[in-house]
Write a protein that holds these residues in place. Structure first.
Motif, PDB file in Angstrom:
ATOM      1  N   LYS A   1      -8.815   1.873  -0.876  1.00 18.32           N
ATOM      2  CA  LYS A   1      -8.440   3.410  -0.444  1.00 18.32           C
ATOM      3  C   LYS A   1      -6.849   3.061  -0.313  1.00 18.32           C
ATOM      4  O   LYS A   1      -6.430   1.990   0.378  1.00 18.32           O
ATOM      5  CB  LYS A   1      -9.029   3.433   0.933  1.00 18.32           C
ATOM      6  CG  LYS A   1      -8.673   4.899   1.510  1.00 18.32           C
ATOM      7  CD  LYS A   1      -9.291   5.105   2.944  1.00 18.32           C
ATOM      8  CE  LYS A   1      -8.979   6.491   3.567  1.00 18.32           C
ATOM      9  NZ  LYS A   1      -9.783   6.598   5.015  1.00 18.32           N
ATOM     10  N   ASP A   2      -6.078   4.273  -0.715  1.00 17.93           N
ATOM     11  CA  ASP A   2      -4.710   4.178  -0.636  1.00 17.93           C
ATOM     12  C   ASP A   2      -4.297   5.563   0.326  1.00 17.93           C
ATOM     13  O   ASP A   2      -4.402   6.680  -0.415  1.00 17.93           O
ATOM     14  CB  ASP A   2      -4.232   4.324  -1.869  1.00 17.93           C
ATOM     15  CG  ASP A   2      -2.596   4.124  -1.746  1.00 17.93           C
ATOM     16  OD1 ASP A   2      -2.070   4.648  -0.713  1.00 17.93           O
ATOM     17  OD2 ASP A   2      -1.904   3.802  -2.771  1.00 17.93           O
ATOM     18  N   ASP A   3      -4.095   5.295   1.737  1.00 14.96           N
ATOM     19  CA  ASP A   3      -4.065   6.331   2.418  1.00 14.96           C
ATOM     20  C   ASP A   3      -2.690   7.199   1.968  1.00 14.96           C
ATOM     21  O   ASP A   3      -2.573   8.418   2.162  1.00 14.96           O
ATOM     22  CB  ASP A   3      -3.991   5.858   3.877  1.00 14.96           C
ATOM     23  CG  ASP A   3      -5.316   5.540   4.781  1.00 14.96           C
ATOM     24  OD1 ASP A   3      -6.183   5.993   4.043  1.00 14.96           O
ATOM     25  OD2 ASP A   3      -5.326   4.782   5.347  1.00 14.96           O
ATOM     26  N   ARG A   4      -1.809   6.547   1.534  1.00 15.11           N
ATOM     27  CA  ARG A   4      -0.547   7.082   1.263  1.00 15.11           C
ATOM     28  C   ARG A   4      -0.689   7.934   0.091  1.00 15.11           C
ATOM     29  O   ARG A   4      -0.253   9.244   0.199  1.00 15.11           O
ATOM     30  CB  ARG A   4       0.424   5.892   0.960  1.00 15.11           C
ATOM     31  CG  ARG A   4       1.747   6.615   0.638  1.00 15.11           C
ATOM     32  CD  ARG A   4       2.909   5.512   0.159  1.00 15.11           C
ATOM     33  NE  ARG A   4       2.527   4.834  -1.074  1.00 15.11           N
ATOM     34  CZ  ARG A   4       2.556   5.120  -2.246  1.00 15.11           C
ATOM     35  NH1 ARG A   4       3.433   6.299  -2.646  1.00 15.11           N
ATOM     36  NH2 ARG A   4       2.356   4.261  -3.354  1.00 15.11           N
ATOM     37  N   GLN A   5      -1.331   7.653  -0.931  1.00  9.69           N
ATOM     38  CA  GLN A   5      -1.582   8.621  -2.059  1.00  9.69           C
ATOM     39  C   GLN A   5      -2.659   9.080  -2.171  1.00  9.69           C
ATOM     40  O   GLN A   5      -3.282   9.965  -3.028  1.00  9.69           O
ATOM     41  CB  GLN A   5      -1.608   7.745  -3.659  1.00  9.69           C
ATOM     42  CG  GLN A   5       0.005   7.182  -3.661  1.00  9.69           C
ATOM     43  CD  GLN A   5      -0.093   6.384  -5.046  1.00  9.69           C
ATOM     44  OE1 GLN A   5      -1.012   5.683  -5.491  1.00  9.69           O
ATOM     45  NE2 GLN A   5       1.152   6.622  -5.638  1.00  9.69           N
ATOM     46  N   LYS A   6      -3.636   9.005  -0.954  1.00  9.93           N
ATOM     47  CA  LYS A   6      -4.994   9.801  -0.646  1.00  9.93           C
ATOM     48  C   LYS A   6      -5.871   9.727  -1.812  1.00  9.93           C
ATOM     49  O   LYS A   6      -6.650  10.717  -2.191  1.00  9.93           O
ATOM     50  CB  LYS A   6      -4.518  11.207  -0.566  1.00  9.93           C
ATOM     51  CG  LYS A   6      -3.500  11.743   0.299  1.00  9.93           C
ATOM     52  CD  LYS A   6      -3.914  11.355   1.842  1.00  9.93           C
ATOM     53  CE  LYS A   6      -2.684  11.886   2.591  1.00  9.93           C
ATOM     54  NZ  LYS A   6      -2.911  11.298   3.972  1.00  9.93           N
TER      55      LYS A   6
ATOM     56  N   SER B   1      -9.425   7.517  -3.016  1.00 13.70           N
ATOM     57  CA  SER B   1     -10.384   6.358  -2.591  1.00 13.70           C
ATOM     58  C   SER B   1     -11.311   6.079  -3.815  1.00 13.70           C
ATOM     59  O   SER B   1     -11.488   7.151  -4.556  1.00 13.70           O
ATOM     60  CB  SER B   1     -11.248   6.896  -1.470  1.00 13.70           C
ATOM     61  OG  SER B   1     -10.457   7.210  -0.387  1.00 13.70           O
TER      62      SER B   1
END
Length: 201
Positions: free
Chosen positions: A188-193, A195
């Protein structure tokens, strides 16, 4: 520049999304920032989804086809996009034929008419969100209403749950309402949204 865009992507040469989106008519470009997958995200998603040559990937709500077209030149998978808006479907077909891209198929239909068992991996850039945040809708070509968000999300969730173990899914800007509990979050990459998921049970 436009003539070389897909060659650049195929060779791993970076480019700006504004340059890519120049392949679309001027009246379509304003929707690109909000509704079209960024190049970097499309490449990451496609490479995660395509595990072997010929992997059949379904783009749920493919719009003007950007994700499918990028995926087809940066992997050896086969990409199908389903889009219910006639104008965006036709535009996607015109562009992929113009640039003579391969391993792509576009379907003009609603997602609840699609049998997921015909595919092996799935990309989801929240195409149902406009039903609950209607000021972000693309146009007035289709009905948007709150109930459709639940209907479409539940359909996708049920279809994904029927898929075999090992099925991969990428979600981008999603509330995860369409993701079954049988899918495990791989990264998951929260910065780039973005998953990445795989069915584990």
């Amino acid at each position: 520049m436009n003539e070389m865009i897909f060659k650049y992507i195929e060779k791993g040469i970076s480019m700006k999304d504004d340059d890519f989106d120049g392949i679309y008519p001027e009246e379509v470009r304003p929707m690109a920032f909000t509704h079209f997958t960024p190049i970097e995200i499309a490449i990451r998603a496609a490479k995660f989804l395509v595990q072997k040559s010929g992997t059949k990937v379904l783009d749920i709500g493919s719009g003007a086809g950007k994700f499918c077209m990028i995926g087809s030149v940066c992997t050896n998978g086969h990409f199908t996009g389903v889009e219910q808006r006639d104008n965006l479907h036709l535009l996607a077909e015109q562009i992929f034929k113009k640039y003579q891209l391969k391993n792509i198929n576009f379907i003009n239909s609603n997602i609840n008419q699609i049998e997921f068992s015909n595919y092996e991996a799935f990309y989801f850039f929240n195409p149902f969100y406009e039903n609950i945040i209607q000021f972000e809708k693309i146009d007035d070509a289709i009905d948007v209403k709150n109930d459709l968000y639940d209907e479409y999300s539940n359909y996708v969730k049920n279809q994904l749950d029927l898929m075999p173990l090992g099925t991969r899914l990428v979600t981008f800007f999603s509330a995860y309402d369409e993701v079954p509990i049988s899918y495990q979050l791989i990264s998951k990459d929260d910065r780039q949204k973005i998953s990445m998921w795989e069915k584990k049970e």
